[in-house]
Design a protein around this motif. Structure first.
Motif, PDB file in Angstrom:
ATOM      1  N   HIS A   2      -5.303   4.729   8.468  1.00  0.00           N
ATOM      2  CA  HIS A   2      -4.525   4.109   7.390  1.00  0.00           C
ATOM      3  C   HIS A   2      -3.607   5.177   6.787  1.00  0.00           C
ATOM      4  CE1 HIS A   2      -4.502   1.712   3.330  1.00  0.00           C
ATOM      5  NE2 HIS A   2      -3.330   1.697   3.956  1.00  0.00           N
ATOM      6  N   THR A   4       0.449   5.838   4.653  1.00  0.00           N
ATOM      7  CA  THR A   4       1.705   5.382   4.051  1.00  0.00           C
ATOM      8  C   THR A   4       2.744   6.447   4.387  1.00  0.00           C
ATOM      9  OG1 THR A   4       0.499   4.323   2.246  1.00  0.00           O
ATOM     10  CG2 THR A   4       2.865   4.686   1.928  1.00  0.00           C
ATOM     11  N   ARG A   7       9.861   5.578   5.590  1.00  0.00           N
ATOM     12  CA  ARG A   7      10.379   4.761   6.692  1.00  0.00           C
ATOM     13  C   ARG A   7      11.412   5.500   7.539  1.00  0.00           C
ATOM     14  NH1 ARG A   7      14.374   0.856   7.986  1.00  0.00           N
ATOM     15  NH2 ARG A   7      15.542   1.385   6.110  1.00  0.00           N
ATOM     16  N   GLN A  68       1.341  10.016   3.400  1.00  0.00           N
ATOM     17  CA  GLN A  68       0.062   9.993   2.680  1.00  0.00           C
ATOM     18  C   GLN A  68      -1.016   9.487   3.637  1.00  0.00           C
ATOM     19  OE1 GLN A  68       0.235   8.057  -1.270  1.00  0.00           O
ATOM     20  NE2 GLN A  68       2.468   8.032  -1.011  1.00  0.00           N
ATOM     21  N   HIS A  70      -4.654   8.075   4.233  1.00  0.00           N
ATOM     22  CA  HIS A  70      -5.776   7.410   3.566  1.00  0.00           C
ATOM     23  C   HIS A  70      -7.024   7.419   4.454  1.00  0.00           C
ATOM     24  CE1 HIS A  70      -2.622   6.140   0.872  1.00  0.00           C
ATOM     25  NE2 HIS A  70      -2.037   5.421   1.828  1.00  0.00           N
ATOM     26  N   THR A  93       9.242   2.860   2.118  1.00  0.00           N
ATOM     27  CA  THR A  93       7.943   3.326   2.641  1.00  0.00           C
ATOM     28  C   THR A  93       7.292   2.231   3.480  1.00  0.00           C
ATOM     29  OG1 THR A  93       6.785   2.608   0.653  1.00  0.00           O
ATOM     30  CG2 THR A  93       7.516   4.902   0.719  1.00  0.00           C
ATOM     31  N   ASP A  95       3.420   1.022   5.077  1.00  0.00           N
ATOM     32  CA  ASP A  95       1.965   1.182   5.052  1.00  0.00           C
ATOM     33  C   ASP A  95       1.405   0.651   6.374  1.00  0.00           C
ATOM     34  OD1 ASP A  95      -0.424   1.714   3.058  1.00  0.00           O
ATOM     35  OD2 ASP A  95      -0.934  -0.105   4.181  1.00  0.00           O
ATOM     36  N   GLU A  97      -2.134   0.131   8.576  1.00  0.00           N
ATOM     37  CA  GLU A  97      -3.592   0.141   8.522  1.00  0.00           C
ATOM     38  C   GLU A  97      -4.143  -0.519   9.784  1.00  0.00           C
ATOM     39  OE1 GLU A  97      -7.241  -1.115   5.486  1.00  0.00           O
ATOM     40  OE2 GLU A  97      -5.186  -1.835   5.114  1.00  0.00           O
ATOM     41  N   ARG A 107       2.878  -3.023   6.544  1.00  0.00           N
ATOM     42  CA  ARG A 107       3.383  -3.626   5.313  1.00  0.00           C
ATOM     43  C   ARG A 107       4.539  -2.802   4.746  1.00  0.00           C
ATOM     44  NH1 ARG A 107      -2.137  -2.955   4.337  1.00  0.00           N
ATOM     45  NH2 ARG A 107      -3.424  -4.852   4.554  1.00  0.00           N
ATOM     46  N   SER A 108       5.508  -3.507   4.171  1.00  0.00           N
ATOM     47  CA  SER A 108       6.601  -2.862   3.440  1.00  0.00           C
ATOM     48  C   SER A 108       7.169  -3.892   2.483  1.00  0.00           C
ATOM     49  CB  SER A 108       7.684  -2.358   4.395  1.00  0.00           C
ATOM     50  OG  SER A 108       8.724  -1.725   3.679  1.00  0.00           O
TER      51      SER A 108
END
Length: 378
Positions: A2, A4, A7, A68, A70, A93, A95, A97, A107-108
């Motif tokens: 996971h 972030t 982009r 980042q 996670h 950005t 995300d 996962e 996701r954005s």
């Protein structure tokens, strides 16, 4: 897994590594990019088993947070969809996962994509290229050497070694040579290498060099090159490029390069290129794409004809002509491709005879030459 990630940095990395992906492969995992998240950052890898590209996105760059983390982990995602999705995402950005069964959620903003991934353990491992055969060269110079030689490689697999560019290194002089037996290009430069280091018959596939040329930057950042038994590795900052080498003995091309000439013409490169391109408009419809040159004192008559189309003639005034009058013909396509990669504003064209190679030498680059074999016109 996971993360972030910024982009634009993510998209740049995708575009770099996906140059190693073949559109013709029947192996599903080779259509993907491997994403591996470690404490150091995000490593992205792609390969078609002939070339491999690996790049690392660091957590920070110039004091700015790029990535980042996670949760550590890895996944393989289809390059085609990943690239298109990231390019179209609405926010700065992204995300990413990975859930159970390799389901990956991207996701954005208010956008969410679910992609089916593949097991990263099934992805081929890139070779571990090690050795003391290492030398350095500015990125823009290597890019230029590739551009000025790779056009002359053979596109036919009858003689596989001719589909590559042969490298040699002696006393710090790096030399690239390519030929398809109808034309030849040779470029030699001085590089940073141990005095005792020597390389011979290192044949790098032309297709690999085309992709490498697209990756190399236009600045003088030093690039490190490592040569192993059957691989070459190019270090470009956070990106690494691997290529298999071609097996076999490259032919001795020094014997076909004339040492003397009967006629020499000094001419503006663009003037000659423009004239030959105009003649080629008719030449492309004759059997051998033939353009004919009639060289006299301070005049070059350039002609081409096709029985079904018509003919073209043009008179070119060179800067200087020395030696005998000469009538010679060659394949217009080969000559145009040779002239297009010459950056020197003026060149010398040397002729040894109507059936001997035509030699092109840039006036301001003594380390480069290219030749084109003539065609019989009688």
């Amino acid at each position: 897994m996971h993360i972030t990630i910024d982009r634009s940095h993510f998209l740049t990395a995708i575009q770099s590594v996906q140059k190693a992906i073949s559109t013709k492969t029947t192996i599903p995992i080779l259509t993907g990019i491997k994403l591996s998240v470690t404490e150091q950052g995000l490593k992205m890898t792609a390969t078609d088993l002939q070339i491999g590209i690996e790049t690392i996105v660091q957590k920070e760059q110039n004091g700015e947070t790029i990535l980042q983390i996670h949760q550590l982990g890895s996944i393989v995602l289809t390059a085609k969809y990943l690239g298109e999705i990231v390019r179209k995402l609405p926010q700065a950005t992204v995300d990413i996962e990975v859930k159970q069964n390799y389901l990956t959620i991207i996701r954005s903003g208010t956008s969410e994509f679910n992609l089916h991934g593949l097991d990263a353990e099934e992805f081929p491992r890139l070779p571990q290229v090690t050795g003391n055969q290492v030398f350095s060269i500015p990125s823009d110079l290597l890019k230029d050497m590739i551009r000025q030689t790779v056009y002359a490689v053979s596109t036919e697999e009858i003689r596989p070694v001719l589909t590559g560019v042969v490298w040699s290194l002696k006393e710090g002089n790096l030399k690239f040579v390519a030929t398809d037996s109808h034309r030849l290009a040779s470029r030699k430069v001085q590089v940073e290498a141990p005095e005792e280091m020597q390389l011979f018959n290192i044949i790098v596939p032309g297709k690999s060099l085309l992709e490498l040329g697209r990756l190399l930057s236009e600045d003088d950042t030093l690039v490190d090159i490592v040569v192993a038994d059957n691989q070459v590795l190019i270090h470009m900052g956070r990106t690494q490029f691997y290529s298999r080498l071609l097996e076999g003995q490259y032919p001795d091309t020094t014997r076909i390069i004339p040492n003397t000439y009967k006629t020499a013409v000094q001419v503006k490169t663009k003037d000659l290129l423009d004239a030959v391109e105009r003649a080629a408009l008719i030449a492309k419809d004759n059997d051998n794409n033939v353009v004919r040159f009639n060289i006299k004192q301070m005049i070059i008559d350039i002609t081409s004809n096709s029985p079904d189309v018509g003919k073209v003639s043009e008179t070119l005034k060179p800067i200087q002509v020395s030696g005998e009058d000469m009538i010679i013909a060659c394949n217009a396509k080969y000559l145009i491709e040779a002239l297009r990669v010459i950056t020197s504003p003026e060149i010398t064209v040397e002729f040894t005879g109507s059936m001997s190679p035509i030699l092109l030498k840039p006036l301001d680059n003594p380390g480069y030459l290219t030749l084109v074999l003539p065609v019989r016109i009688y």
